[in-house]
Motif scaffolding. Structure first.
Motif, PDB file in Angstrom:
ATOM      1  N   ALA A 197       7.872 -13.854  -9.037  1.00  0.00           N
ATOM      2  CA  ALA A 197       7.035 -14.263 -10.165  1.00  0.00           C
ATOM      3  C   ALA A 197       6.599 -13.056 -10.984  1.00  0.00           C
ATOM      4  N   ILE A 198       6.248 -11.974 -10.297  1.00  0.00           N
ATOM      5  CA  ILE A 198       5.828 -10.761 -11.002  1.00  0.00           C
ATOM      6  C   ILE A 198       6.973 -10.192 -11.813  1.00  0.00           C
ATOM      7  N   ARG A 199       8.148 -10.122 -11.228  1.00  0.00           N
ATOM      8  CA  ARG A 199       9.295  -9.555 -11.929  1.00  0.00           C
ATOM      9  C   ARG A 199       9.740 -10.441 -13.098  1.00  0.00           C
ATOM     10  N   LEU A 209       4.555  -4.756 -13.767  1.00  0.00           N
ATOM     11  CA  LEU A 209       3.755  -5.612 -14.646  1.00  0.00           C
ATOM     12  C   LEU A 209       2.768  -4.879 -15.543  1.00  0.00           C
ATOM     13  N   ILE A 210       2.155  -3.831 -15.065  1.00  0.00           N
ATOM     14  CA  ILE A 210       1.060  -3.209 -15.818  1.00  0.00           C
ATOM     15  C   ILE A 210       1.512  -2.741 -17.198  1.00  0.00           C
ATOM     16  N   ILE A 211       2.648  -2.065 -17.263  1.00  0.00           N
ATOM     17  CA  ILE A 211       3.104  -1.489 -18.531  1.00  0.00           C
ATOM     18  C   ILE A 211       3.351  -2.564 -19.594  1.00  0.00           C
ATOM     19  N   PRO A 212       4.198  -3.574 -19.325  1.00  0.00           N
ATOM     20  CA  PRO A 212       4.443  -4.555 -20.381  1.00  0.00           C
ATOM     21  C   PRO A 212       3.226  -5.387 -20.750  1.00  0.00           C
ATOM     22  N   VAL A 213       2.313  -5.621 -19.793  1.00  0.00           N
ATOM     23  CA  VAL A 213       1.093  -6.370 -20.118  1.00  0.00           C
ATOM     24  C   VAL A 213       0.296  -5.633 -21.186  1.00  0.00           C
ATOM     25  N   ALA A 224       2.623   3.123 -27.213  1.00  0.00           N
ATOM     26  CA  ALA A 224       1.929   2.207 -26.306  1.00  0.00           C
ATOM     27  C   ALA A 224       2.639   2.143 -24.959  1.00  0.00           C
ATOM     28  N   THR A 225       3.958   2.129 -24.974  1.00  0.00           N
ATOM     29  CA  THR A 225       4.740   2.090 -23.732  1.00  0.00           C
ATOM     30  C   THR A 225       4.490   3.337 -22.899  1.00  0.00           C
ATOM     31  N   ALA A 226       4.471   4.497 -23.556  1.00  0.00           N
ATOM     32  CA  ALA A 226       4.259   5.760 -22.851  1.00  0.00           C
ATOM     33  C   ALA A 226       2.860   5.824 -22.242  1.00  0.00           C
ATOM     34  N   LEU A 227       1.833   5.480 -23.012  1.00  0.00           N
ATOM     35  CA  LEU A 227       0.456   5.565 -22.526  1.00  0.00           C
ATOM     36  C   LEU A 227       0.187   4.537 -21.424  1.00  0.00           C
ATOM     37  N   ALA A 228       0.735   3.344 -21.579  1.00  0.00           N
ATOM     38  CA  ALA A 228       0.564   2.322 -20.544  1.00  0.00           C
ATOM     39  C   ALA A 228       1.219   2.764 -19.241  1.00  0.00           C
ATOM     40  N   LEU A 265       1.603   5.882 -18.183  1.00  0.00           N
ATOM     41  CA  LEU A 265       0.782   6.911 -17.551  1.00  0.00           C
ATOM     42  C   LEU A 265      -0.437   6.297 -16.863  1.00  0.00           C
ATOM     43  N   PHE A 266      -1.021   5.253 -17.483  1.00  0.00           N
ATOM     44  CA  PHE A 266      -2.144   4.550 -16.854  1.00  0.00           C
ATOM     45  C   PHE A 266      -1.697   3.880 -15.550  1.00  0.00           C
ATOM     46  N   ALA A 267      -0.544   3.204 -15.574  1.00  0.00           N
ATOM     47  CA  ALA A 267      -0.027   2.542 -14.372  1.00  0.00           C
ATOM     48  C   ALA A 267       0.238   3.552 -13.261  1.00  0.00           C
ATOM     49  N   SER A 268       0.680   4.746 -13.649  1.00  0.00           N
ATOM     50  CA  SER A 268       0.931   5.801 -12.653  1.00  0.00           C
ATOM     51  C   SER A 268      -0.355   6.184 -11.933  1.00  0.00           C
ATOM     52  N   LEU A 269      -1.438   6.346 -12.694  1.00  0.00           N
ATOM     53  CA  LEU A 269      -2.724   6.697 -12.094  1.00  0.00           C
ATOM     54  C   LEU A 269      -3.205   5.605 -11.142  1.00  0.00           C
ATOM     55  N   VAL A 270      -3.012   4.353 -11.540  1.00  0.00           N
ATOM     56  CA  VAL A 270      -3.397   3.238 -10.664  1.00  0.00           C
ATOM     57  C   VAL A 270      -2.583   3.275  -9.372  1.00  0.00           C
ATOM     58  N   GLY A 271      -1.278   3.491  -9.495  1.00  0.00           N
ATOM     59  CA  GLY A 271      -0.415   3.516  -8.315  1.00  0.00           C
ATOM     60  C   GLY A 271      -0.789   4.622  -7.349  1.00  0.00           C
ATOM     61  N   VAL A 272      -1.022   5.812  -7.873  1.00  0.00           N
ATOM     62  CA  VAL A 272      -1.397   6.933  -7.006  1.00  0.00           C
ATOM     63  C   VAL A 272      -2.759   6.680  -6.361  1.00  0.00           C
ATOM     64  N   GLY A 273      -3.715   6.195  -7.151  1.00  0.00           N
ATOM     65  CA  GLY A 273      -5.061   5.960  -6.627  1.00  0.00           C
ATOM     66  C   GLY A 273      -5.081   4.957  -5.494  1.00  0.00           C
ATOM     67  N   VAL A 274      -4.396   3.830  -5.667  1.00  0.00           N
ATOM     68  CA  VAL A 274      -4.388   2.804  -4.623  1.00  0.00           C
ATOM     69  C   VAL A 274      -3.587   3.282  -3.410  1.00  0.00           C
ATOM     70  N   SER A 275      -2.501   4.018  -3.640  1.00  0.00           N
ATOM     71  CA  SER A 275      -1.711   4.541  -2.514  1.00  0.00           C
ATOM     72  C   SER A 275      -2.546   5.464  -1.633  1.00  0.00           C
ATOM     73  N   LEU A 276      -3.399   6.273  -2.251  1.00  0.00           N
ATOM     74  CA  LEU A 276      -4.240   7.190  -1.482  1.00  0.00           C
ATOM     75  C   LEU A 276      -5.180   6.441  -0.536  1.00  0.00           C
ATOM     76  N   THR A 277      -5.575   5.234  -0.908  1.00  0.00           N
ATOM     77  CA  THR A 277      -6.455   4.456  -0.029  1.00  0.00           C
ATOM     78  C   THR A 277      -5.730   3.975   1.216  1.00  0.00           C
ATOM     79  N   ARG A 278      -4.398   4.038   1.190  1.00  0.00           N
ATOM     80  CA  ARG A 278      -3.596   3.610   2.348  1.00  0.00           C
ATOM     81  C   ARG A 278      -3.050   4.806   3.116  1.00  0.00           C
ATOM     82  N   THR A 279      -3.772   5.914   3.078  1.00  0.00           N
ATOM     83  CA  THR A 279      -3.451   7.087   3.879  1.00  0.00           C
ATOM     84  C   THR A 279      -4.679   7.459   4.704  1.00  0.00           C
TER      85      THR A 279
END
Length: 433
Positions: free
Chosen positions: A20-22, A163-167, A187-191, A193-207
């Motif tokens: 569904a996400i894809r 999903l984050i970027i196209p949304v 907009a694609t580039a900035l979105a 970079l934002f998604a990257s920060l979210v991914g790294v931040g949440v991944s750190l919580t699982r270490t």
């Protein structure tokens, strides 16, 4: 019947959510293309497609193979019911940053060639800067999405990657904040970079920094990633190369038409990728336990689910190919046969199952790489020839035939090397080579 359907949905909830996400990501991508096609025409679609697809390909040079290796290696921590060590995650991020640095240097050194050969010396301001940002963003979202899936965050891992970027981009388009090609690229580039920060931040919580955390050694992770890198780069090179050939040999106008047809056809492999992204971690865990019967069962489930969801959609898209393309503008609908050929190839590919993925996740990365490199070599030689002398239709026929032959070869190799019959879900130990 209802109880069985409920049980099936419960069993495959992660795969269905991933699909569904894809599909949502593809749908939002359609909105972006629809805006560009109707407001700015096929050439703008071609320019946007070249820049974003090149960014995806360059990101694959950095993270290709590393993502699957991360899934397989870090899944071992979850299998032992421990969190991965923080230092292990940081080491992977550091490796990615080093690879990105090399790619960035090469990109800016070849900036003039990129503009001349792929963009017809387009006057898009900051095109190379946008390309750089998209490359960095796609690299981080793909890697962190894979890491999150290795920790059973299947759904959120796909949200970060897909999903984050196209949304964000579609929201800006609908709000009329982005109305030009340059603003959509920004907009694609900035979105991203934002998604990257979210991914790294949440991944750190699982270490974890705890002494009980599981340290993941880098040497075997990298050793495993190298042949997987070859496969991933080869596959993404074919996607990028086909678009680049159309833009270079034919025109940006036809590249826009090809891009739209590919986006419509990509709805089918997106369903498959959504399924396989969840099953990849399960294949890795089953192989770690040496349970090839479970690998066979999982492969059969992945294949059946793919066929069930893909074939009916594919048939409908084939029948209604002309009106589907006409939605993007009158310039697109005359190439409906191109879309039909692409869809037929994807249907046949899905019906032969996740052969390449099973090879990759059961220690047969080199065989998978061999098949991919051979098919890539055929594409590199044949695509420009067929584009020049036969045209766009001849090129997509060659693409589809090579795709299907490669997966059939992988299907036979899985049976020979592992004893797993993907289509029946049976394990035959005596058949192993």
């Amino acid at each position: 019947m209802i109880a069985k359907a409920r049980q099936y949905v419960t069993t495959h909830v992660d795969s269905l959510a991933s699909i569904a996400i894809r599909i949502g990501g593809v749908g939002l991508g359609f909105v972006i293309t629809l805006f560009l096609g109707k407001e700015l025409g096929p050439e703008a679609v071609g320019q946007y497609g070249i820049i974003t697809q090149t960014g995806m390909f360059l990101s694959m040079l950095c993270v290709g193979g590393l993502d699957l290796s991360v899934v397989r290696s870090f899944s071992e921590a979850r299998a032992s019911k421990r969190l991965p060590a923080l230092n292990s995650f940081i080491n992977v991020i550091g490796l990615l940053c080093g690879l990105l640095g090399i790619v960035m240097v090469l990109m800016f050194a070849l900036a003039n060639i990129i503009r001349a050969e792929l963009l017809e010396n387009s006057a898009i301001p900051l095109a190379i800067v946008f390309l750089s940002a998209i490359t960095i963003a796609r690299s981080f979202t793909r890697l962190t999405g894979s890491y999150l899936r290795s920790q059973a965050f299947y759904i959120f891992g796909n949200v970060v990657e897909i999903l984050i970027i196209p949304v964000i981009v579609v929201m800006l388009i609908l709000a009329r904040i982005t109305e030009t090609l340059s603003s959509v690229l920004m907009a694609t580039a900035l979105a991203g970079l934002f998604a990257s920060l979210v991914g790294v931040g949440v991944s750190l919580t699982r270490t974890s920094r705890s002494p009980e955390a599981m340290a993941i050694p880098m040497r075997p992770l990298i050793k495993r990633a190298v042949p997987l890198w070859g496969v991933a780069v080869s596959k993404n090179l074919s996607d990028w190369y086909s678009l680049a050939v159309v833009a270079s040999v034919l025109s940006l106008y036809e590249a826009g038409i090809f891009r739209v047809a590919m986006q419509v056809a990509s709805a089918l492999p997106v369903i498959t990728l959504g399924i396989f992204s969840v099953f990849s971690a399960k294949f890795g865990m089953a192989h770690t336990r040496g349970d090839f019967a479970e690998v066979a069962r999982l492969a059969r489930s992945a294949t059946a689910l793919s066929v069930l969801l893909v074939v009916p959609v594919g048939i409908l898209c084939t029948i209604f190919a002309r009106p589907l393309l006409q939605v993007f503008g009158p310039e697109f609908n005359d190439e409906f046969i191109v879309l039909q050929v692409l869809i037929l190839g994807q249907i046949l590919y899905v019906c032969t199952g996740p052969s390449g993925l099973v090879l990759a996740m059961t220690g047969n990365e080199r065989i998978n790489l061999l098949f991919t490199v051979v098919s890539l070599a055929a594409l590199l030689v044949l695509l420009p020839l067929t584009a020049r002398y036969v045209g766009l239709l001849g090129m997509v026929i060659v693409m589809s035939v090579i795709l299907v032959i490669r997966n059939l070869a992988s299907l036979a190799a899985v049976r020979r090397l592992t004893g797993v019959n993907i289509l029946t879900g049976k394990y035959h130990p005596a058949a192993r080579g």
